[in-house]
Design a protein around this motif. Sequence first.
Motif, PDB file in Angstrom:
ATOM      1  N   TRP A 139     -21.924 -38.228  21.189  1.00 56.05           N
ATOM      2  CA  TRP A 139     -21.462 -37.130  20.341  1.00 56.05           C
ATOM      3  C   TRP A 139     -22.218 -35.854  20.714  1.00 56.05           C
ATOM      4  O   TRP A 139     -23.402 -35.715  20.424  1.00 56.05           O
ATOM      5  N   VAL A 140     -21.541 -34.940  21.370  1.00 49.34           N
ATOM      6  CA  VAL A 140     -22.167 -33.706  21.852  1.00 49.34           C
ATOM      7  C   VAL A 140     -22.181 -32.698  20.702  1.00 49.34           C
ATOM      8  O   VAL A 140     -21.219 -31.946  20.498  1.00 49.34           O
ATOM      9  N   PRO A 144     -18.327 -27.137  20.478  1.00 49.85           N
ATOM     10  CA  PRO A 144     -17.462 -26.792  19.337  1.00 49.85           C
ATOM     11  C   PRO A 144     -16.883 -28.054  18.707  1.00 49.85           C
ATOM     12  O   PRO A 144     -16.586 -29.034  19.408  1.00 49.85           O
ATOM     13  N   LEU A 145     -16.696 -28.031  17.390  1.00 58.00           N
ATOM     14  CA  LEU A 145     -16.276 -29.222  16.652  1.00 58.00           C
ATOM     15  C   LEU A 145     -14.950 -29.786  17.171  1.00 58.00           C
ATOM     16  O   LEU A 145     -14.780 -31.012  17.255  1.00 58.00           O
ATOM     17  N   ALA A 146     -14.026 -28.910  17.524  1.00 56.79           N
ATOM     18  CA  ALA A 146     -12.712 -29.372  17.994  1.00 56.79           C
ATOM     19  C   ALA A 146     -12.803 -30.137  19.314  1.00 56.79           C
ATOM     20  O   ALA A 146     -11.978 -31.017  19.589  1.00 56.79           O
ATOM     21  N   LEU A 147     -13.813 -29.829  20.127  1.00 58.18           N
ATOM     22  CA  LEU A 147     -13.956 -30.477  21.436  1.00 58.18           C
ATOM     23  C   LEU A 147     -14.777 -31.762  21.376  1.00 58.18           C
ATOM     24  O   LEU A 147     -14.744 -32.558  22.320  1.00 58.18           O
ATOM     25  N   ARG A 148     -15.491 -31.965  20.304  1.00 57.18           N
ATOM     26  CA  ARG A 148     -16.406 -33.110  20.241  1.00 57.18           C
ATOM     27  C   ARG A 148     -15.715 -34.469  20.391  1.00 57.18           C
ATOM     28  O   ARG A 148     -16.236 -35.329  21.117  1.00 57.18           O
ATOM     29  N   PRO A 149     -14.566 -34.713  19.750  1.00 55.57           N
ATOM     30  CA  PRO A 149     -13.907 -36.017  19.960  1.00 55.57           C
ATOM     31  C   PRO A 149     -13.500 -36.247  21.409  1.00 55.57           C
ATOM     32  O   PRO A 149     -13.618 -37.357  21.930  1.00 55.57           O
ATOM     33  N   VAL A 150     -13.010 -35.191  22.067  1.00 52.10           N
ATOM     34  CA  VAL A 150     -12.601 -35.316  23.474  1.00 52.10           C
ATOM     35  C   VAL A 150     -13.815 -35.599  24.343  1.00 52.10           C
ATOM     36  O   VAL A 150     -13.784 -36.478  25.221  1.00 52.10           O
ATOM     37  N   LEU A 151     -14.894 -34.845  24.111  1.00 54.21           N
ATOM     38  CA  LEU A 151     -16.122 -35.058  24.886  1.00 54.21           C
ATOM     39  C   LEU A 151     -16.714 -36.432  24.616  1.00 54.21           C
ATOM     40  O   LEU A 151     -17.277 -37.053  25.513  1.00 54.21           O
ATOM     41  N   ALA A 152     -16.575 -36.913  23.368  1.00 50.65           N
ATOM     42  CA  ALA A 152     -17.085 -38.248  23.028  1.00 50.65           C
ATOM     43  C   ALA A 152     -16.358 -39.314  23.834  1.00 50.65           C
ATOM     44  O   ALA A 152     -16.986 -40.270  24.326  1.00 50.65           O
ATOM     45  N   LEU A 153     -15.039 -39.155  23.991  1.00 52.92           N
ATOM     46  CA  LEU A 153     -14.260 -40.110  24.786  1.00 52.92           C
ATOM     47  C   LEU A 153     -14.677 -40.068  26.250  1.00 52.92           C
ATOM     48  O   LEU A 153     -14.837 -41.113  26.898  1.00 52.92           O
TER      49      LEU A 153
END
Length: 235
Positions: A139-140, A144-153
Amino acid sequence: MDQFIVKPLFGHGDVGMFTITNVTLWLFLSIVAIVLLMVVGTSRRAIVPSRSQSVAELAYGFVYKMVEDVTGKDGLKYFPYIMTLFLFIVFANFLGLIPMSFTTTSHFAVTVVLALAVFLTVTILGFLKNGVGFLSLFWVSAAPLALRPVLALIELISYFVRPVSHSIRLAGNLMAGHAVIKVFAGFAAIAAVSPISVLAITAMYGLEILVAFIQAYVFTILTCVYLKDALHPHH
């Protein structure tokens, strides 16, 4: 590619689970070489060290500094494992450069086991040390909050790809280098290109000596990086 074929050490026939092969022999010789350097070579410790003691002390200091610099003081308790890993890969790589020998670290069966051992160790250690907090590695929080799920994947996928890249990098580099040397050696029998072929083999052999050490170093320092993630998973 016949230099990479696994063969029974005694007799002929199929290679089974318990068959003693050329791989078994050279893996054993790697262990013997480590024992000779680190145990026998340092048994008569002196203020003015012998050559073997000097090499052992240099190797010890080199890996110790690497572990300390990458993982911090917390990682030093895992130094024996990392030191053993480094020495095994170094000796396996260098023994594979001896003519008529077998390069065990050119086989994915060997490097995958080494990489999986590192992967499982740091993963289990990460959960033991941090509990569910180890998942913060994926979890980065700075993004930005919107990008965190994508970066987590992306982080999750890259994490599980680690043992693949870790093992392929080592085996692939050694296999490629030895194959190129063998190709140039095949041209040595042709009189017209023999001098060029010999020079090319000499140059490639020198390069392979460097690669043998560098690949052991890369494998070890990546292990330290993964260990650091397990000890301090927060971005």
